[in-house]
Design a protein around this motif. Structure first.
Motif, mmCIF file in Angstrom:
data_model
loop_
_atom_site.group_PDB
_atom_site.id
_atom_site.type_symbol
_atom_site.label_atom_id
_atom_site.label_comp_id
_atom_site.label_asym_id
_atom_site.label_seq_id
_atom_site.Cartn_x
_atom_site.Cartn_y
_atom_site.Cartn_z
ATOM 1 N N TYR A 101 0.796 -1.221 0.000
ATOM 2 C CA TYR A 101 0.000 0.000 0.000
ATOM 3 C C TYR A 101 0.825 1.266 0.000
ATOM 4 O O TYR A 101 0.289 2.349 0.025
ATOM 5 C CB TYR A 101 -0.929 -0.001 1.207
ATOM 6 N N HIS B 29 -11.035 8.582 7.604
ATOM 7 C CA HIS B 29 -9.914 7.983 6.879
ATOM 8 C C HIS B 29 -9.392 6.780 7.655
ATOM 9 O O HIS B 29 -9.072 6.873 8.832
ATOM 10 C CB HIS B 29 -8.795 9.006 6.688
ATOM 11 N N THR B 30 -9.310 5.647 6.941
ATOM 12 C CA THR B 30 -8.918 4.428 7.632
ATOM 13 C C THR B 30 -7.415 4.182 7.589
ATOM 14 O O THR B 30 -6.894 3.403 8.371
ATOM 15 C CB THR B 30 -9.628 3.212 7.010
ATOM 16 N N GLN B 50 -3.601 0.553 8.626
ATOM 17 C CA GLN B 50 -4.835 0.432 7.852
ATOM 18 C C GLN B 50 -5.864 -0.248 8.744
ATOM 19 O O GLN B 50 -5.746 -1.442 9.051
ATOM 20 C CB GLN B 50 -4.608 -0.387 6.577
ATOM 21 N N GLY B 51 -6.855 0.523 9.151
ATOM 22 C CA GLY B 51 -7.923 -0.024 9.976
ATOM 23 C C GLY B 51 -7.367 -0.725 11.194
ATOM 24 O O GLY B 51 -6.534 -0.196 11.917
ATOM 25 N N VAL B 97 -8.753 5.045 2.151
ATOM 26 C CA VAL B 97 -8.363 3.653 2.304
ATOM 27 C C VAL B 97 -6.900 3.563 1.942
ATOM 28 O O VAL B 97 -6.338 4.491 1.373
ATOM 29 C CB VAL B 97 -9.177 2.703 1.405
ATOM 30 N N SER B 102 -6.358 5.896 -3.926
ATOM 31 C CA SER B 102 -6.678 6.814 -2.832
ATOM 32 C C SER B 102 -5.501 7.726 -2.543
ATOM 33 O O SER B 102 -4.405 7.273 -2.193
ATOM 34 C CB SER B 102 -7.037 5.993 -1.587
#
Lengths: 115, 115
Positions: A101, B29-30, B50-51, B97, B102
């Motif tokens: 990512y 925003h995660t 992320q999350g 994400v 993104s």
């Protein structure tokens, strides 16, 4: 290996002239491409991105960028430069199929607009 | 709406002391990222969240660096036993994400000076 190159450390343009800041990339598969700008003593601001479709992408502050798949380039352009455009510009890329990512960032190009 | 905020904006500390840098991402925003930027230079990726997934710590330069993100929102970057080479601007970014198209939105940064 995935990479982004901004071949010019610095670009100088006279106010009112068109400007181009160059970016080339290498990723597996199709790319997502981004341009960011950093004004002095400020954080980075998102300018524009390419996802798919029209090769010419328009963004903030009158900037646009042209995606060229055959040349693997995503050069930033503006028809008429302003002194206030003087800043540090970063190109970034992420591969469409990339499970990582992270964005791959260029080293940045300092844009100097002379009055 | 509110952007990414970071505190403090400036931090001067003595070598060997611990510091904590805070980042408050955009609501909803995660994904959250930490970068380091030396004066006028490019971005060095440090860590991202992320999350509720395990963070990607692959960019942390040493075990003196750690970060946490509480409740999927605010994040704190901690540097223990600071060294002079830790002096830099620490930038936080968030995105809707992680990955894909993104874009990341950056805070103004924390300028850390280790004396």
């Amino acid at each position: 290996a995935q990479s982004v190159a901004q071949p010019e450390d610095q670009v100088k343009v006279a106010e009112g002239n068109p400007l181009t800041v160059k970016c080339t990339y290498s990723v597996s598969g199709n790319p997502y491409l981004f341009w960011y700008v950093q004004y002095p003593n400020r954080g980075l601001q998102f300018l524009l991105k390419y996802i798919t479709g029209d090769n010419l992408v328009k963004g903030s502050y009158g900037f646009e960028a042209e995606f060229n798949k055959s040349q693997t380039s995503f050069h930033l352009k503006k028809p008429s430069a302003l002194v206030s455009d003087s800043a540090l510009y970063f190109c970034a890329v992420r591969g469409f199929l990339d499970s990582n990512y992270q964005l791959i960032w260029g080293a940045g190009t300092k844009l100097i607009i002379k009055p | 709406g509110a952007g990414v905020s970071q505190s403090p904006s400036n931090k001067v500390t003595e070598k060997g002391k611990d510091v904590e840098l805070r980042c408050d991402p955009i609501s909803g925003h995660t994904a959250l990222y930490w970068y380091r930027q030396s004066l006028g230079q490019g971005l060095e990726f440090l860590i991202y969240f992320q999350g509720n997934s395990a963070p990607d710590k692959s960019g942390l330069p040493s075990d003196r660096f750690s970060a946490e993100r509480t409740g999927g929102s605010v994040s704190t970057l901690t540097i223990q036993r600071t060294q002079q080479e830790d002096s830099a601007v620490y930038l936080c970014a968030s995105s809707l994400v992680a990955g894909g198209a993104s874009e990341q939105y950056f805070g103004p940064g924390t300028r850390l000076t280790v004396t």
